[in-house]
Design a protein around this motif. Structure first.
Motif, PDB file in Angstrom:
ATOM      1  N   ALA A 164      32.005  50.665  43.776  1.00 52.75           N
ATOM      2  CA  ALA A 164      32.738  51.491  42.819  1.00 52.75           C
ATOM      3  C   ALA A 164      34.224  51.515  43.136  1.00 52.75           C
ATOM      4  O   ALA A 164      35.075  51.426  42.236  1.00 52.75           O
ATOM      5  N   LEU A 165      34.554  51.629  44.426  1.00 50.98           N
ATOM      6  CA  LEU A 165      35.969  51.654  44.816  1.00 50.98           C
ATOM      7  C   LEU A 165      36.645  50.320  44.518  1.00 50.98           C
ATOM      8  O   LEU A 165      37.788  50.278  44.043  1.00 50.98           O
ATOM      9  N   ALA A 166      35.927  49.214  44.798  1.00 47.78           N
ATOM     10  CA  ALA A 166      36.502  47.902  44.520  1.00 47.78           C
ATOM     11  C   ALA A 166      36.730  47.714  43.024  1.00 47.78           C
ATOM     12  O   ALA A 166      37.763  47.194  42.588  1.00 47.78           O
ATOM     13  N   ALA A 167      35.744  48.142  42.227  1.00 50.78           N
ATOM     14  CA  ALA A 167      35.903  48.033  40.774  1.00 50.78           C
ATOM     15  C   ALA A 167      37.061  48.901  40.283  1.00 50.78           C
ATOM     16  O   ALA A 167      37.856  48.492  39.427  1.00 50.78           O
ATOM     17  N   LEU A 225      39.468  39.987  34.259  1.00 49.68           N
ATOM     18  CA  LEU A 225      39.918  39.925  35.652  1.00 49.68           C
ATOM     19  C   LEU A 225      39.478  41.134  36.468  1.00 49.68           C
ATOM     20  O   LEU A 225      38.820  40.972  37.512  1.00 49.68           O
ATOM     21  N   PRO A 226      39.824  42.371  36.058  1.00 46.49           N
ATOM     22  CA  PRO A 226      39.351  43.506  36.858  1.00 46.49           C
ATOM     23  C   PRO A 226      37.831  43.601  36.888  1.00 46.49           C
ATOM     24  O   PRO A 226      37.249  44.037  37.885  1.00 46.49           O
ATOM     25  N   LEU A 227      37.188  43.188  35.813  1.00 42.25           N
ATOM     26  CA  LEU A 227      35.729  43.209  35.802  1.00 42.25           C
ATOM     27  C   LEU A 227      35.176  42.212  36.805  1.00 42.25           C
ATOM     28  O   LEU A 227      34.168  42.474  37.471  1.00 42.25           O
ATOM     29  N   LEU A 228      35.843  41.082  36.940  1.00 42.81           N
ATOM     30  CA  LEU A 228      35.425  40.078  37.926  1.00 42.81           C
ATOM     31  C   LEU A 228      35.515  40.624  39.344  1.00 42.81           C
ATOM     32  O   LEU A 228      34.627  40.392  40.175  1.00 42.81           O
ATOM     33  N   PHE A 229      36.574  41.379  39.628  1.00 42.13           N
ATOM     34  CA  PHE A 229      36.687  42.002  40.947  1.00 42.13           C
ATOM     35  C   PHE A 229      35.533  42.972  41.182  1.00 42.13           C
ATOM     36  O   PHE A 229      34.923  42.974  42.251  1.00 42.13           O
ATOM     37  N   GLY A 230      35.244  43.781  40.184  1.00 43.92           N
ATOM     38  CA  GLY A 230      34.175  44.754  40.347  1.00 43.92           C
ATOM     39  C   GLY A 230      32.832  44.111  40.551  1.00 43.92           C
ATOM     40  O   GLY A 230      32.086  44.451  41.485  1.00 43.92           O
ATOM     41  N   LEU A 231      32.492  43.138  39.708  1.00 41.08           N
ATOM     42  CA  LEU A 231      31.188  42.494  39.803  1.00 41.08           C
ATOM     43  C   LEU A 231      31.074  41.628  41.045  1.00 41.08           C
ATOM     44  O   LEU A 231      30.056  41.650  41.749  1.00 41.08           O
ATOM     45  N   GLY A 232      32.117  40.829  41.302  1.00 36.85           N
ATOM     46  CA  GLY A 232      32.071  39.919  42.439  1.00 36.85           C
ATOM     47  C   GLY A 232      31.964  40.638  43.760  1.00 36.85           C
ATOM     48  O   GLY A 232      31.124  40.313  44.614  1.00 36.85           O
ATOM     49  N   VAL A 233      32.786  41.658  43.957  1.00 35.64           N
ATOM     50  CA  VAL A 233      32.755  42.399  45.218  1.00 35.64           C
ATOM     51  C   VAL A 233      31.442  43.177  45.341  1.00 35.64           C
ATOM     52  O   VAL A 233      30.829  43.217  46.412  1.00 35.64           O
ATOM     53  N   SER A 285      44.665  48.258  39.077  1.00 39.55           N
ATOM     54  CA  SER A 285      45.712  47.311  39.484  1.00 39.55           C
ATOM     55  C   SER A 285      46.760  47.102  38.399  1.00 39.55           C
ATOM     56  O   SER A 285      47.852  46.598  38.673  1.00 39.55           O
ATOM     57  N   PHE A 286      46.452  47.477  37.147  1.00 35.56           N
ATOM     58  CA  PHE A 286      47.429  47.330  36.062  1.00 35.56           C
ATOM     59  C   PHE A 286      48.382  48.520  35.960  1.00 35.56           C
ATOM     60  O   PHE A 286      49.302  48.502  35.146  1.00 35.56           O
ATOM     61  N   LEU A 287      48.161  49.545  36.800  1.00 39.34           N
ATOM     62  CA  LEU A 287      49.031  50.718  36.731  1.00 39.34           C
ATOM     63  C   LEU A 287      50.505  50.395  36.994  1.00 39.34           C
ATOM     64  O   LEU A 287      51.371  50.909  36.293  1.00 39.34           O
ATOM     65  N   PRO A 288      50.831  49.564  37.988  1.00 37.86           N
ATOM     66  CA  PRO A 288      52.259  49.295  38.234  1.00 37.86           C
ATOM     67  C   PRO A 288      52.855  48.254  37.298  1.00 37.86           C
ATOM     68  O   PRO A 288      53.960  47.774  37.553  1.00 37.86           O
ATOM     69  N   ARG A 294      49.624  38.655  36.593  1.00 38.36           N
ATOM     70  CA  ARG A 294      49.906  38.159  37.945  1.00 38.36           C
ATOM     71  C   ARG A 294      50.043  39.315  38.928  1.00 38.36           C
ATOM     72  O   ARG A 294      49.481  39.280  40.041  1.00 38.36           O
ATOM     73  N   THR A 295      50.787  40.342  38.532  1.00 38.13           N
ATOM     74  CA  THR A 295      50.975  41.497  39.414  1.00 38.13           C
ATOM     75  C   THR A 295      49.651  42.171  39.720  1.00 38.13           C
ATOM     76  O   THR A 295      49.352  42.490  40.879  1.00 38.13           O
ATOM     77  N   ALA A 296      48.846  42.390  38.684  1.00 42.19           N
ATOM     78  CA  ALA A 296      47.557  43.053  38.884  1.00 42.19           C
ATOM     79  C   ALA A 296      46.645  42.230  39.767  1.00 42.19           C
ATOM     80  O   ALA A 296      45.900  42.779  40.588  1.00 42.19           O
ATOM     81  N   THR A 297      46.701  40.919  39.625  1.00 46.30           N
ATOM     82  CA  THR A 297      45.866  40.056  40.466  1.00 46.30           C
ATOM     83  C   THR A 297      46.235  40.211  41.932  1.00 46.30           C
ATOM     84  O   THR A 297      45.365  40.362  42.802  1.00 46.30           O
ATOM     85  N   VAL A 298      47.526  40.181  42.220  1.00 47.71           N
ATOM     86  CA  VAL A 298      47.975  40.313  43.606  1.00 47.71           C
ATOM     87  C   VAL A 298      47.633  41.696  44.154  1.00 47.71           C
ATOM     88  O   VAL A 298      47.108  41.833  45.275  1.00 47.71           O
ATOM     89  N   VAL A 299      47.916  42.739  43.367  1.00 46.75           N
ATOM     90  CA  VAL A 299      47.642  44.107  43.812  1.00 46.75           C
ATOM     91  C   VAL A 299      46.153  44.291  44.080  1.00 46.75           C
ATOM     92  O   VAL A 299      45.744  44.821  45.120  1.00 46.75           O
ATOM     93  N   ALA A 300      45.320  43.838  43.143  1.00 48.95           N
ATOM     94  CA  ALA A 300      43.875  44.005  43.309  1.00 48.95           C
ATOM     95  C   ALA A 300      43.372  43.226  44.509  1.00 48.95           C
ATOM     96  O   ALA A 300      42.558  43.736  45.299  1.00 48.95           O
ATOM     97  N   ALA A 301      43.834  41.984  44.663  1.00 49.77           N
ATOM     98  CA  ALA A 301      43.372  41.168  45.782  1.00 49.77           C
ATOM     99  C   ALA A 301      43.753  41.803  47.117  1.00 49.77           C
ATOM    100  O   ALA A 301      42.924  41.877  48.054  1.00 49.77           O
ATOM    101  N   VAL A 302      44.988  42.277  47.225  1.00 52.92           N
ATOM    102  CA  VAL A 302      45.436  42.872  48.488  1.00 52.92           C
ATOM    103  C   VAL A 302      44.682  44.166  48.778  1.00 52.92           C
ATOM    104  O   VAL A 302      44.179  44.375  49.898  1.00 52.92           O
ATOM    105  N   LEU A 303      44.569  45.036  47.798  1.00 56.17           N
ATOM    106  CA  LEU A 303      43.932  46.341  48.035  1.00 56.17           C
ATOM    107  C   LEU A 303      42.435  46.195  48.283  1.00 56.17           C
ATOM    108  O   LEU A 303      41.872  46.898  49.136  1.00 56.17           O
ATOM    109  N   VAL A 304      41.773  45.298  47.556  1.00 55.26           N
ATOM    110  CA  VAL A 304      40.343  45.091  47.799  1.00 55.26           C
ATOM    111  C   VAL A 304      40.123  44.512  49.195  1.00 55.26           C
ATOM    112  O   VAL A 304      39.199  44.915  49.913  1.00 55.26           O
ATOM    113  N   THR A 305      40.984  43.582  49.593  1.00 52.96           N
ATOM    114  CA  THR A 305      40.866  43.012  50.936  1.00 52.96           C
ATOM    115  C   THR A 305      41.062  44.084  51.994  1.00 52.96           C
ATOM    116  O   THR A 305      40.322  44.139  52.995  1.00 52.96           O
ATOM    117  N   LEU A 306      42.054  44.949  51.814  1.00 54.30           N
ATOM    118  CA  LEU A 306      42.278  46.032  52.773  1.00 54.30           C
ATOM    119  C   LEU A 306      41.088  46.987  52.817  1.00 54.30           C
ATOM    120  O   LEU A 306      40.667  47.417  53.899  1.00 54.30           O
TER     121      LEU A 306
END
Length: 855
Positions: free
Chosen positions: A377-380, A761-769, A386-389, A704-716
């Protein structure tokens, strides 16, 4: 096991056990909160369907558009009525009727106008002709002035036949006038004879036009700004329905079509709703079937559906309290919620069943799968947030709502779902499972599968930079809808009116300088400003008009006689027949007149009256135009009336400049080139080409920004919770593989990214993780890869992915191209996730298992 993971598991187990022991309390609380949330949402949740608000108002192109709208309130969100008629006179009469109706409906329309029919332009229309062309036109009128004088006094069948009688007596067979008159009589005769190729109505403007004269195509455009209610899903629907009801009162020969921002948005919403309804029916059916196949129990399926219903209700309340409104993108949060929340229910239910039934089984499920659910849930949520900024406000608001709904989903699956699963259920021991035997064949395939995944990942990584982004949202609309087809038809016209740009300049001199500079730019066609409506060579043209007025005085000052009676029409026909019979047989004019006389004699009184309407019904309109045009006088900038000036000059004295493309625009590259060419002269120029191009760049940057933000925060997040480098790798590797496979496959299949499908894209992060986390954490408990693949976890991953595919798969069949592209890209993503988590990840676990055991 990492300490954080233990804490989450213990907490989840405690919550699940509490809920299982007090099911009635938990269920009643959920029902009350859901009901309260629905009440609050119905009363306070707004809807903003303004496409203009999808991108932040702080971006430069939005600032330019807002400045222009503030300067000209009539601009933007317009309804464009395209009227096509057999004759230019019919088009003008219909346009006048539409304008009269719209102006009477002040609650629905404002700023109603037909640019080509503006009284100021009509009065000075002849002055805008080239001097030589104007003289040719005046010569034609002067030559026919005697005949026209008869028609001006009697614009009916009696006058027409009297005019033809006079022509037969006076016309010189060798003159140009006789040739033109012969063509006219031949046309009228063909109409009387019922020739299917003859016009239904006679256009006198076309009959007396000179070569190159404009305004003969039978098309008029009426533009209005509808009063819109953005608190509804169709803000302009009331105005559109009112217009369509009004159109029903016109003859079938006159065609009406609607386009413009308001019509485009309304039909897009209709297309989305139609596609959404179709996709919703398919999705609901698919989800129910998969839930029954995956959970294999009516109680469990009903429990999952109840959790979904409560979650949607609470998510609406959350949206009301946080964002306060839904936009055109955030309305999709419900589909996103269903696609992910049902995954949590499947994982928890199957894990509980694996342990038996009752409180103990639910507690064990909470301890076993709780950490996975929370992390998923947190990853999703991170993916959505990630689109907030970014300036993509539409997705940012969706991210807040969908991110919050993920927290709601996991909370309900740890509280309401355990309560529903244990209410009235009898405790049951877990079914004993035989010890898993090592699968040597699978072990031998592990390294080739990992190698295959590496190859696919490398291929996807190579192809990803070639991903295309289609920045034109107009290409995502249903091309068969009236508004879209009409828009592109207008855009393909010679002047490319659908793609005009608008700019503001400091004053008349600045507007003239800008027009000169723009004329030198590539791709720029006509450039209009207020100075261009001041005719040139006025003394010469006005003198020509004054001279012609001396000859046309009877035409310009005649008072029409009352309509004739049936007896008068019959007498006129008999007189005309007698005159034709006495004329020579050899002249073409006489031959055409004889055909007309024969056809008229065969008509009864009703037929003659109907024929009169066909041949002279438009004559008064044309004569009125002529009288208006001869009222022209000297024109200066100070003579421009306020009603016309308001469309070209702002209240503070800035001048509007309108820029047209030199050629029809057929591609996004041409659209971008036109906008950039114009903006080298007027950087703040706005309009569809500038807005679409800049909005596309803003969305791509946001992506692009959301991809980087999501990737970094999910990894952390994964790193902080799992701690073990191998577990972090096992969790993130399938996500990365699925991402590059999805983008690579999209390139191979020609599936471009666009405004709609970037939501994948954000759905992919949620499902994949989520899928990876469930398998990796279950591996920690079971250790043996064979036991892992025989547990409920792979089954849960499979069915949760399939239910998500069912949620969105129907979108691929939607008529709305944006929804269809979203469905197709999501299908690609789900297939990639299934391969990455159920084939690649188990193989990777086997390959890395020995190295882990040696630690």
């Amino acid at each position: 096991m990492a300490r954080q993971n233990d804490h989450i598991a213990v907490f989840a187990a405690g919550i699940a056990r509490f809920s299982a022991r007090r099911p009635l309390l938990v269920i009643l609380t959920a029902v009350l909160l859901s009901a309260l949330s629905l009440v609050v949402s119905v009363r306070h949740l707004g809807i903003n369907t303004d496409n203009f608000d999808m991108i932040s108002a702080e971006t430069p192109f939005r600032q330019a558009a807002i400045e222009y709208r503030d300067a000209f309130p009539w601009h933007g969100d317009q309804l464009v009525v395209v009227i096509d008629a057999p004759t230019p006179e019919q088009a003008e009469i219909a346009a006048a009727g539409v304008m009269t109706h719209m102006r009477a409906q002040e609650r629905l329309f404002s700023h109603v106008r037909a640019p080509a029919m503006d009284p100021f332009l009509r009065r000075n229309g002849l002055l805008h002709m080239e001097a030589e062309q104007l003289q040719d036109f005046l010569d034609r009128l002067a030559a026919a002035q005697g005949l026209l004088a008869v028609l001006a006094e009697r614009p009916d069948l009696v006058g027409l036949l009297d005019m033809l009688d006079l022509a037969l007596e006076q016309a010189d067979p060798e003159s140009v006038q006789a040739v033109q008159l012969t063509d006219l009589v031949a046309t009228i005769a063909a109409m009387a004879e019922g020739d299917p190729d003859a016009p239904a109505m006679l256009s006198w403007r076309r009959q007396l036009a000179v070569e190159g004269q404009g305004g003969l195509d039978g098309r008029q455009i009426v533009i209005a700004k509808p009063v819109q209610d953005f608190a509804t899903l169709s803000p302009a629907r009331a105005a559109i329905e009112d217009l369509r009801a009004h159109f029903a009162g016109y003859p079938d020969a006159i065609g009406f079509r609607l386009t413009g921002d308001a019509a485009l948005d309304t039909e897009e919403l209709d297309s989305v709703k139609l596609g959404g309804a179709w996709a919703g029916a398919l999705s609901a059916s698919g989800i129910l079937v998969l839930l029954f196949l995956g959970l294999r129990g009516v109680r469990d399926v009903l429990a999952a559906i109840a959790v979904l219903a409560a979650g949607l209700s609470l998510s609406l309340g959350f949206a009301t309290l946080t964002v306060g409104q839904l936009n055109l993108l955030s309305v999709a949060f419900a589909v996103l919620f269903i696609g992910l929340a049902v995954d949590f229910s499947i994982h928890f239910t199957l894990r509980a069943r694996e342990s038996g039934r009752g409180v103990a089984a639910v507690r064990d499920a909470g301890r076993s799968v709780g950490a996975s659910l929370v992390l998923s849930a947190l990853a999703a949520a991170i993916g959505f947030l990630s689109f907030l900024p970014t300036p993509y406000r539409g997705l940012a608001e969706l991210g807040v709502i969908a991110g919050g709904s993920m927290v709601i989903a996991v909370a309900l699956n740890l509280t309401l779902l355990p309560a529903l699963l244990t209410l009235g259920a009898r405790p049951r021991e877990a079914e004993p499972r035989p010890p898993a035997k090592p699968d040597r064949r699978t072990g031998r395939l592990a390294r080739p599968v990992v190698a295959l995944g590496a190859v696919l990942g490398l291929g996807g990584a190579i192809l990803t930079p070639f991903s295309d982004f289609d920045f034109n949202p107009l290409l995502l609309k249903d091309p068969d809808s009236e508004s879209v087809a009409t828009f592109f038809e207008l855009a393909r016209d010679d002047d490319g009116g659908g793609y005009a740009l608008e700019g503001l300049t400091a004053g008349p001199e600045a507007a003239a300088r800008a027009a000169e500079a723009l004329a030198e730019r590539p791709g720029i066609g006509r450039v209009l400003h207020l100075g261009r409506v001041i005719p040139d060579n006025q003394p010469e043209k006005l003198a020509a008009l004054q001279n012609a007025a001396l000859f046309l005085f009877p035409v310009l000052t005649a008072t029409p006689a009352p309509p004739p009676t049936d007896a008068e029409r019959r007498q006129a026909v008999d007189d005309f027949d007698a005159a034709v019979s006495a004329a020579p047989d050899s002249e073409a004019l006489n031959d055409a007149a004889r055909r007309l006389a024969v056809a008229l004699q065969a008509m009864d009184a009703a037929g003659l009256a109907a024929f009169e309407t066909r041949v002279t019904g438009l004559l008064p309109h044309w004569l009125a135009d002529i009288r208006t045009a001869f009222d022209a006088g000297p024109v200066t900038a100070d003579d421009v009336p306020a009603d016309f000036r308001q469309y070209w000059v702002t209240d503070d004295g800035r001048y509007r400049v309108q820029i047209f493309p030199a050629d029809p625009i057929d591609s996004n590259s041409e659209l971008r080139a036109f906008a950039e060419s114009a903006q080298t002269v007027l950087p703040q120029a706005t309009g569809t080409p500038a807005i679409v191009t800049a909005a596309g760049e803003a969305v791509l940057d946001s992506f692009r920004t959301a991809t980087v933000v999501a990737a970094v925060l999910v990894t952390l997040l994964i790193g902080m919770v799992l701690r073990r480098p191998l577990d972090i790798l096992l969790t993130l590797a399938p996500l990365l593989l699925a991402a590059v496979m999805t983008l690579g496959a999209a390139v191979l299949l020609g599936e471009a990214l666009n405004f709609a499908n970037v939501i994948v894209l954000p759905l992919l992060f949620g499902l994949g993780v989520a899928s990876s986390i469930h398998l990796v954490l279950r591996r920690r408990r079971l250790e043996d890869p064979d036991r892992l693949m025989r547990s409920s976890t792979p089954r849960a991953v499979l069915f949760s992915s399939l239910t998500t595919l069912a949620s969105f798969g129907g979108l691929a069949l939607a008529p709305h191209l944006g929804m269809a592209s979203m469905g197709r890209l999501l299908t690609i993503a789900i297939i990639a996730i299934l391969f990455a988590t159920l084939i690649f990840l188990p193989a990777l676990i086997r390959v890395t298992g020995r190295s882990e055991m040696s630690q």
